[in-house]
Design a protein around this motif. Structure first.
Motif, PDB file in Angstrom:
ATOM      1  N   ARG A  19       0.868  -1.185   0.000  1.00  0.00           N
ATOM      2  CA  ARG A  19       0.000   0.000   0.000  1.00  0.00           C
ATOM      3  C   ARG A  19       0.894   1.220   0.000  1.00  0.00           C
ATOM      4  O   ARG A  19       1.721   1.410   0.888  1.00  0.00           O
ATOM      5  CB  ARG A  19      -0.878   0.034   1.262  1.00  0.00           C
ATOM      6  N   THR A  20       0.725   2.047  -0.976  1.00  0.00           N
ATOM      7  CA  THR A  20       1.560   3.229  -1.068  1.00  0.00           C
ATOM      8  C   THR A  20       0.818   4.291  -1.869  1.00  0.00           C
ATOM      9  O   THR A  20      -0.193   3.999  -2.503  1.00  0.00           O
ATOM     10  CB  THR A  20       2.917   2.881  -1.724  1.00  0.00           C
ATOM     11  N   THR A  21       1.328   5.512  -1.791  1.00  0.00           N
ATOM     12  CA  THR A  21       0.723   6.598  -2.562  1.00  0.00           C
ATOM     13  C   THR A  21       1.739   7.060  -3.596  1.00  0.00           C
ATOM     14  O   THR A  21       2.878   7.382  -3.252  1.00  0.00           O
ATOM     15  CB  THR A  21       0.354   7.772  -1.639  1.00  0.00           C
ATOM     16  N   VAL A  22       1.320   7.044  -4.838  1.00  0.00           N
ATOM     17  CA  VAL A  22       2.224   7.455  -5.910  1.00  0.00           C
ATOM     18  C   VAL A  22       1.583   8.607  -6.670  1.00  0.00           C
ATOM     19  O   VAL A  22       0.459   8.470  -7.184  1.00  0.00           O
ATOM     20  CB  VAL A  22       2.533   6.287  -6.865  1.00  0.00           C
ATOM     21  N   ASN A  23       2.272   9.708  -6.693  1.00  0.00           N
ATOM     22  CA  ASN A  23       1.771  10.912  -7.361  1.00  0.00           C
ATOM     23  C   ASN A  23       0.358  11.255  -6.884  1.00  0.00           C
ATOM     24  O   ASN A  23      -0.515  11.620  -7.672  1.00  0.00           O
ATOM     25  CB  ASN A  23       1.812  10.753  -8.882  1.00  0.00           C
ATOM     26  N   GLY A  24       0.144  11.081  -5.590  1.00  0.00           N
ATOM     27  CA  GLY A  24      -1.126  11.474  -4.991  1.00  0.00           C
ATOM     28  C   GLY A  24      -2.226  10.433  -5.083  1.00  0.00           C
ATOM     29  O   GLY A  24      -3.315  10.635  -4.552  1.00  0.00           O
ATOM     30  N   ILE A  25      -1.942   9.323  -5.731  1.00  0.00           N
ATOM     31  CA  ILE A  25      -2.976   8.292  -5.882  1.00  0.00           C
ATOM     32  C   ILE A  25      -2.623   7.095  -5.005  1.00  0.00           C
ATOM     33  O   ILE A  25      -1.506   6.574  -5.072  1.00  0.00           O
ATOM     34  CB  ILE A  25      -3.077   7.844  -7.359  1.00  0.00           C
ATOM     35  N   ALA A  26      -3.571   6.674  -4.188  1.00  0.00           N
ATOM     36  CA  ALA A  26      -3.336   5.517  -3.331  1.00  0.00           C
ATOM     37  C   ALA A  26      -3.305   4.260  -4.201  1.00  0.00           C
ATOM     38  O   ALA A  26      -4.146   4.069  -5.074  1.00  0.00           O
ATOM     39  CB  ALA A  26      -4.444   5.403  -2.293  1.00  0.00           C
ATOM     40  N   ARG A  27      -2.302   3.419  -3.957  1.00  0.00           N
ATOM     41  CA  ARG A  27      -2.132   2.200  -4.759  1.00  0.00           C
ATOM     42  C   ARG A  27      -2.065   0.996  -3.847  1.00  0.00           C
ATOM     43  O   ARG A  27      -1.512   1.059  -2.743  1.00  0.00           O
ATOM     44  CB  ARG A  27      -0.814   2.265  -5.543  1.00  0.00           C
ATOM     45  N   GLN A  28      -2.608  -0.100  -4.319  1.00  0.00           N
ATOM     46  CA  GLN A  28      -2.474  -1.383  -3.629  1.00  0.00           C
ATOM     47  C   GLN A  28      -2.090  -2.398  -4.690  1.00  0.00           C
ATOM     48  O   GLN A  28      -2.845  -2.607  -5.632  1.00  0.00           O
ATOM     49  CB  GLN A  28      -3.808  -1.813  -3.021  1.00  0.00           C
ATOM     50  N   GLU A  29      -0.941  -2.977  -4.534  1.00  0.00           N
ATOM     51  CA  GLU A  29      -0.498  -3.946  -5.535  1.00  0.00           C
ATOM     52  C   GLU A  29       0.209  -5.097  -4.822  1.00  0.00           C
ATOM     53  O   GLU A  29       0.854  -4.904  -3.794  1.00  0.00           O
ATOM     54  CB  GLU A  29       0.501  -3.314  -6.519  1.00  0.00           C
ATOM     55  N   VAL A  49       8.527   1.298   0.358  1.00  0.00           N
ATOM     56  CA  VAL A  49       7.714   2.517   0.315  1.00  0.00           C
ATOM     57  C   VAL A  49       6.299   2.237   0.828  1.00  0.00           C
ATOM     58  O   VAL A  49       5.378   2.999   0.576  1.00  0.00           O
ATOM     59  CB  VAL A  49       7.681   3.183  -1.085  1.00  0.00           C
ATOM     60  N   GLN A  50       6.161   1.141   1.546  1.00  0.00           N
ATOM     61  CA  GLN A  50       4.899   0.849   2.240  1.00  0.00           C
ATOM     62  C   GLN A  50       4.482   2.073   3.063  1.00  0.00           C
ATOM     63  O   GLN A  50       5.291   2.617   3.828  1.00  0.00           O
ATOM     64  CB  GLN A  50       5.114  -0.361   3.158  1.00  0.00           C
ATOM     65  N   ASP A  51       3.263   2.532   2.859  1.00  0.00           N
ATOM     66  CA  ASP A  51       2.700   3.670   3.606  1.00  0.00           C
ATOM     67  C   ASP A  51       3.473   4.980   3.395  1.00  0.00           C
ATOM     68  O   ASP A  51       3.369   5.894   4.200  1.00  0.00           O
ATOM     69  CB  ASP A  51       2.648   3.371   5.119  1.00  0.00           C
ATOM     70  N   ARG A  52       4.250   5.042   2.331  1.00  0.00           N
ATOM     71  CA  ARG A  52       4.985   6.282   2.036  1.00  0.00           C
ATOM     72  C   ARG A  52       4.358   6.963   0.820  1.00  0.00           C
ATOM     73  O   ARG A  52       3.548   6.380   0.114  1.00  0.00           O
ATOM     74  CB  ARG A  52       6.458   5.994   1.718  1.00  0.00           C
ATOM     75  N   GLU A  53       4.835   8.196   0.602  1.00  0.00           N
ATOM     76  CA  GLU A  53       4.389   8.921  -0.589  1.00  0.00           C
ATOM     77  C   GLU A  53       5.538   9.007  -1.573  1.00  0.00           C
ATOM     78  O   GLU A  53       6.621   9.473  -1.230  1.00  0.00           O
ATOM     79  CB  GLU A  53       3.948  10.332  -0.214  1.00  0.00           C
ATOM     80  N   VAL A  54       5.260   8.556  -2.772  1.00  0.00           N
ATOM     81  CA  VAL A  54       6.280   8.577  -3.822  1.00  0.00           C
ATOM     82  C   VAL A  54       5.842   9.563  -4.893  1.00  0.00           C
ATOM     83  O   VAL A  54       4.659   9.633  -5.236  1.00  0.00           O
ATOM     84  CB  VAL A  54       6.447   7.174  -4.455  1.00  0.00           C
TER      85      VAL A  54
END
Lengths: 179, 791, 294
Positions: A17-27, A79-84
């Motif tokens: 779970r991470t946020t990439v460019n402001g979008i929450a992602r789960q992969e 980058v779990q729980d981080r903002e990328v």
């Protein structure tokens, strides 16, 4: 990746779970997947380039929680729980916008492969040191390799961006003083 | 139009149309292209030994790994791919072959001995570690002298020695001129092998339409048309079913102008398996297998009169070209260039050269920005410094005396190269003024020491062979290089302009520059012109982007094609406006009666007429459509020239050299876009600085590559390169369309000698002069502590 | 250049990390910043069976100052140390060494303990740790030992960390007022890995500790030079001073295993180490006298 190859490690995937460019992602990712591959192959954000995969060239530089980091030396699971933020996510950032405009105007890119990494490193510099001198710029950019420009116009563009940001700040200051 | 007509778009420092998508992360380098469904990822197993005989390669472990689709070895491949042959037997040349996937003999650490196809790049790499190769290790030859020694191990035994190319030539009367000299200086100048280090490693993706048996190959290449030609030859596949696309390419610099086994293998395997095959090289692949360059030795002698006139020069060049002659340039590009490029800005009548290419068990070497010229000029300028010392002359006065004057042009030099002009003296004076040579000298102490540093200044005068056409490549024996370029200019039915060029771009700003050229002819804004490159299906045949030929030759082709389209626009407009063709001008997207706004047809209207989408008809006898395809093949070669001036300082404790100031005064004829030209010079200088001070590929005596990472092979960083000041001198060539000369390589050619001369100057009084590259801290420190020779 | 598979164990605390480490085999490694380990993994020169990921261990993320020591937990990033006002004020040589280590993008991830545990011969921080008399806090499940920096480094990429053990923290004695320091290095480029370098810590009581790096596989204390340092004239750089330094250095390097690579021979490294020592000593003296003045 859209297809899931039947490899032996499939069982060892982690839910990231991470946020990439402001979008929450789960992969689901393998622990060994590098952040560069996660961005490029899983999320199809191919603006982050890989030039050496051993942390020297700086092409893959992204922001993790707002600070520059090598995507080729970071596992996606870190980058779990981080903002990328990758270059695709810098659109609204005022420093990045000034840098993009200056890079264009000063002809600070040629093939453009290293450019996203330079934008990241320069953004880091200007966010900490708004009005750097030439030596400071050169040292701050020494973690990134460009083979086309000889750095001449990159350094000039960073100076130019710093000047235009300073002018914008002065104008802002003038406006608020006038009020 | 060439001549005095004012230009509206040519010469404008227009920021590039390429930039926006690159800055936004929206570029499409090969590995950025959306992955095709079913893609198989190829990984290559490289030979771990420099020279060996393959006994057996056991692939069963790799094949057993889940996710692995196939493993291919040379033994299994058999003769299904023809070997690459770059040179044919002829005078001076020996034919050698390169197996795409060797089955028997490996010839360098990096030769491909097996490839894996897997569903995922991680798994492909896992599989490599499960392949067991049993290779009988044989004795390698690694260095030039070992390869030339009697009884040396032969890299390609069928040619009888390790010399696939040699050439020698002596001007008539050379020996007499040499014997008459008052002074002779000589030295041996060597250059350590280099890697090009484009930031994007090589890579390619092949897709086959099984029903049509047609191929599309995306590759990070500088030579899409020649790559297609090679695939057709090696895989016996009609060119009409092959399409090669060079998408965005992350730097080329020459190494990507060669055809590589991986490209052929991807095409072959995509056809064989009916699935897309993708190979993306990594940095280690790149150092191991992408061509190296400049592993050369120049033994040079210069004979002078007592007054300092250069009378005769002898130049014996040996170049280590590694294990294979590369397609398309073959074995001779560097050695031949080392001989031909040496006579440059200076006048001398007598020249004796001998050049040899020497094969060794190392990675193939080929063309890299500047080819042999940086080292040739390093050697020549180095001899001038030695001559000045021997004759007791001021080094600058010696150069002024021997530089060709404008009134001596057109000039045919001692190597037989004709040049229509050279602004050496003007560039010299401009460069000296810009770097404040006199001020520097006035402030420079006699012992060169300021604090803990030695300071010096170097001034090098160089020429750059650009825009070489078909005749030049034929003369040099490079028969796989066509020499010409092609362009198609088309006005679409809505009046918009499409241009397709036979080259590919790796950052040189072609899309902007060629739009400026076409805009000049058609009277439209460059921003409204869409230029495409790198796609063999869209563009006419051509050679590709290398050897500073883009602006001259592709620019010329674009100019020709756009002029032809412009003529047709004028004819159509003249017919419907009922005026004479000669009275039509093309401005602001219109064809109009000169100076009369009301008497005009827009390009859109004319395009409508030409495509039968307008009530008005084409004039009788005109063909439908509004497009032209033209080629350009310039006569011979056109020489750009430059003077580079560098100020350096040396840390006396460590020997580390720092370039403090840098100026280039250069002349590349008519400039299409000064921003782009400046960028080419800057980048070239930085690469020259790299060669001069730090870069080097190293093998150990067993042929193991020691420099496989960017920690071992070091390149200049932002802190190592100073700001670079430029003076543009613009002397249009009378030999080329629009008077354009090339500008891609002068930066690197000038930087190597200029920095070396500055170091010589800083070391002056210590007796030492530099003779080998790079000028590493250790080398410089050793020169500083060396006793003055009794020269 | 992509890593081989490994088992990944995220830990939330140092105790959990030690438990996980104890449960894994000998090839398990700690993953903190990864800036030294991941390049080796991408090159497949390192193939750890498992990584104990301490990025989630907040209890390892502190810079603590107490009892005359500043202690850095294993997750403290190099950039955090470099920018810390306490470190800049009271361990200025550590801050200076961190600035020379890599680049901002690698220092944002890379940890102080990580660069020490990696023990690269060209790294500044190990030599600075030796010169300053730092102590390594090595922990394993149920045990802890303190190792002086000087005993910690065994060779190139080699330390005394044993299987099942991790470098949980490093602590540096706060430099007293009137202490001087000097850090000098040289590389092939201006901002590069060091070919040779010297760290000098000059304590007020006339105690000088000098440690070289880049010249031997592990950071090397230079006792002969240390003993001679006090007698050297204050103005460095004279031929006589240089000769004395070179002589002392030669004595210290007697029998040492000198680094010799394609980028610089052992001879060159030794030669420049002597001149770098003069510079670092001069800097240290000057800083010590400035401290006195204020």
């Amino acid at each position: 990746m859209t297809d899931t190859p039947p490899d032996a490690n499939a069982a060892d995937r982690r839910l990231l779970r991470t946020t990439v460019n402001g979008i929450a992602r789960q992969e689901l990712v393998e622990p060994r997947m590098l952040l560069s591959d996660f961005l490029r192959r899983t999320l199809h954000l191919t603006g982050t380039h890989v030039g050496c995969a051993h942390g020297v060239c700086g092409c893959c530089t992204v922001l993790v929680d707002g600070a520059t980091a090598r995507a080729c030396l970071t596992f996606a699971v870190q980058v779990q729980d981080r903002e990328v933020q990758s270059v695709e996510g810098l659109g609204e950032d005022p420093i990045a916008a000034a840098l993009r405009a200056s890079f264009h105007e000063c002809h600070a890119l040629q093939c453009g492969y290293c450019t996203p990494g330079f934008l990241m490193a320069a953004r880091q510099l200007l966010s900490e040191t708004p009005e750097p001198d030439e030596e400071t710029i050169r040292v701050a950019l020494s973690g990134n390799i460009c083979r086309c420009t000889g750095y001449v116009n990159i350094v000039r563009a960073v100076r130019h961006a710093a000047d235009s940001l300073a002018a914008a700040r002065d104008q802002q200051q003038g406006l608020s003083d006038a009020r | 139009m060439p001549g005095n007509a004012p230009f509206r778009h040519i010469g404008r420092p227009m920021p590039r149309t390429e930039d926006a998508r690159l800055l936004a992360g929206g570029a499409a380098f090969v590995d950025d292209l959306p992955e095709l469904p079913g893609t198989l990822h190829m990984a290559c197993m490289r030979s771990p030994v420099a020279h060996g005989r393959i006994r057996e390669i056991d692939t069963s472990g790799a094949l057993g790994l889940p996710g692995v689709h196939a493993v291919l070895t040379g033994a299994e491949l058999g003769d299904r791919i023809a070997p690459m042959v770059a040179d044919r037997d002829k005078a001076g040349f020996r034919e050698t072959r390169r197996d795409i996937l060797p089955a028997d003999t490996v010839r360098f650490v990096g030769d491909t001995i097996a490839v894996v196809l897997a569903d995922d790049p991680y798994v492909a790499e896992d599989a490599l570690s499960l392949i067991v190769a049993d290779i009988e290790e044989l004795e390698p030859v690694v260095a030039i002298d070992a390869a030339l020694a009697d009884g040396a191990v032969l890299v390609h035994p069928e040619i009888g020695d390790n010399i696939p190319f040699s050439i020698a030539q002596t001007t008539e009367g050379f020996e007499a001129a040499f014997a008459a000299a008052a002074a002779v200086v000589s030295d041996v100048f060597t250059s350590t092998r280099l890697a090009g280090v484009a930031m994007e490693p090589r890579g390619c993706v092949a897709q086959v339409d099984v029903g049509l048996d047609s191929l599309t190959l995306w590759s990070s290449t500088q030579v899409p048309h020649l790559l297609r030609l090679a695939i057709a030859e090696l895989l016996d596949w009609p060119e009409s079913r092959l399409r090669v696309i060079a998408p965005d390419v992350g730097g080329g610099f020459g190494p990507k102008a060669h055809v590589y086994p991986e490209e052929i293998l991807c095409a072959y395997l995509a056809r064989r398996h009916g699935r897309p095959v993708k190979w993306i090289g990594d940095r280690q692949d790149d150092f191991l297998t992408t061509t190296h360059a400049r592993d050369s030795r120049f033994a040079v002698e210069m004979a002078l009169s007592a007054d300092g006139d250069i009378l005769a020069v002898r130049n014996h060049v040996d170049v280590n070209i590694g294990a294979y002659a590369c397609f398309p340039f073959g074995a001779n590009a560097e050695a031949g260039g080392g001989a031909i490029y040496m006579p440059g800005a200076y006048r001398f009548a007598h020249y004796d050269f001998r050049a040899r290419s020497v094969m060794t068990h190392t990675a193939p070497a080929g063309v890299y920005r500047g080819v042999a010229a940086p080292v040739a000029h390093f050697a020549f300028e180095g001899l001038l410094d030695r001559a000045a010392r021997k004759l007791g002359l001021d080094p600058l006065a010696l150069r002024r005396r021997n530089l060709l004057r404008p009134d001596e042009y057109p000039h045919v030099n001692a190597a037989g190269i004709r040049s229509d002009g050279g602004s050496h003296h003007e560039c010299l004076e401009r460069a000296l003024a810009a770097i404040d040579h006199d001020g520097f000298r006035a402030a420079q102490p006699a012992d060169r020491r300021i604090g803990g540093r030695l300071v010096g200044i170097g001034v090098a005068c160089i020429t750059e062979h650009t825009g070489q056409g078909a005749s030049r490549y034929r003369t040099r024996g490079l028969l796989r290089v066509p020499g010409m370029e092609g362009a198609t200019v088309r006005i679409e039915s809505d009046g918009n302009v499409s241009v397709a060029i036979s080259q590919s771009t790796q950052g040189q700003g072609h899309l902007t520059a060629f739009a400026q050229v076409v805009a000049e002819s058609l009277g439209v804004d460059p921003e409204q012109i869409t230029v495409s490159e790198g796609d063999t299906a869209l563009s006419p045949f051509g050679s590709g982007t290398f050897a500073s030929r883009g602006a001259v030759i592709a620019g010329g082709a674009a100019y020709r094609a756009s002029q032809e389209v412009a003529a047709k626009i004028r004819r159509i407009a003249a017919h419907h406006l009922e005026v004479a063709e000669g009275d039509i001008e093309l401005v602001e997207g219109h064809a109009r009666l000169k100076g009369v706004r009301q008497m005009a047809l827009s390009l859109r209207e004319i395009a409508g007429i030409a495509h039968s989408l307008d009530p008005r008809a084409l004039p009788e006898g005109e063909e439908y459509g509004l497009e032209a395809r033209r080629f350009y093949d310039p006569p011979g070669v056109v020489l750009s020239n430059a003077v580079h001036a560098a100020c350096v300082s040396i840390d006396t404790d460590t020997g580390q050299v720092r370039v403090e100031r840098y100026v280039v005064a250069h002349d590349c004829g008519r400039i299409i876009n000064p921003l782009i030209v400046a960028g080419q010079v800057h980048g070239g200088v930085a690469q020259g600085l790299g060669q001069a001070l730090m870069e080097g590929v190293h093998y150990d005596e067993t042929g193991q590559l020691l420099t496989t990472q960017l920690l071992d092979y070091i390149v200049p960083l932002a802190a190592d390169v100073p700001d670079i000041a430029l003076c543009h001198v613009e002397t249009p060539s009378s030999d080329t369309l629009l008077g354009i000369k090339g500008a891609g390589e002068g930066g690197v050619i000038g930087a190597v000698p200029a920095i070396a001369l500055a170091v010589n100057d800083a070391l002056a009084g210590r007796g030492a002069m530099v003779s080998r590259l790079p000028l590493s801290p250790e080398y410089i420190l050793s020169l500083m502590t060396m006793p003055a020779p009794g020269r | 250049m992509r890593p081989a598979s490994f088992r990944h164990h995220p830990a939330r605390s140092v105790d959990e990390a030690l438990t996980l480490l104890a449960s894994e085999d000998e090839d398990a490694r700690i993953l903190a910043g990864g800036q030294s380990l991941v390049p080796l993994m991408n090159l497949r020169m390192a193939q750890p069976s498992a990584l104990i990921d301490i990025n989630g261990c907040d209890d390892l993320g502190r810079i603590d100052e107490a009892g005359g020591w500043i202690e850095f937990g294993a997750r403290v990033r190099q950039r955090e140390g470099e920018l810390s006002t306490a470190v800049r004020a009271r361990l200025p040589m550590v801050a200076a060494a961190l600035e020379l280590n890599g680049h901002p993008a690698t220092r944002h991830r890379g940890t102080i303990c990580g660069t020490l545990a990696h023990a690269d011969p060209s790294a500044e921080l190990p030599a600075v740790a030796v010169a300053l008399g730092a102590e390594m806090v090595l922990r394993r499940q149920g045990a802890c030992r303190i190792v002086p920096a000087e005993a910690f480094f065994l060779g190139a990429l080699e330390t005394c960390i044993e299987p099942g053990e991790m470098l949980a923290a490093v602590r540096f004695p706060v430099q007293p007022a009137r202490a001087g320091w000097g850090l000098a290095e040289t590389g092939l480029r201006r901002h590069d890995l060091a070919l040779a370098g010297i760290a000098v810590a000059m304590l007020p009581a006339g105690v000088t500790r000098i440690c070289a790096f880049g010249i031997t596989p592990e950071p090397l204390r230079l006792p002969t030079l240390e003993a001679a340092a006090d007698d050297l004239p204050r103005s460095g750089g004279t031929p006589a001073t240089q000769a004395r330094i070179a002589e002392a250095l030669a004595a210290d390097l007697e029998g040492a295993d000198l680094v010799d690579t394609l980028h610089a021979s052992a001879r060159y490294r030794q030669q420049v180490t002597a001149t770098l020592a003069a510079r670092a000593l001069a800097d240290a003296r000057q800083r010590a006298s400035q401290e006195t003045a204020t």
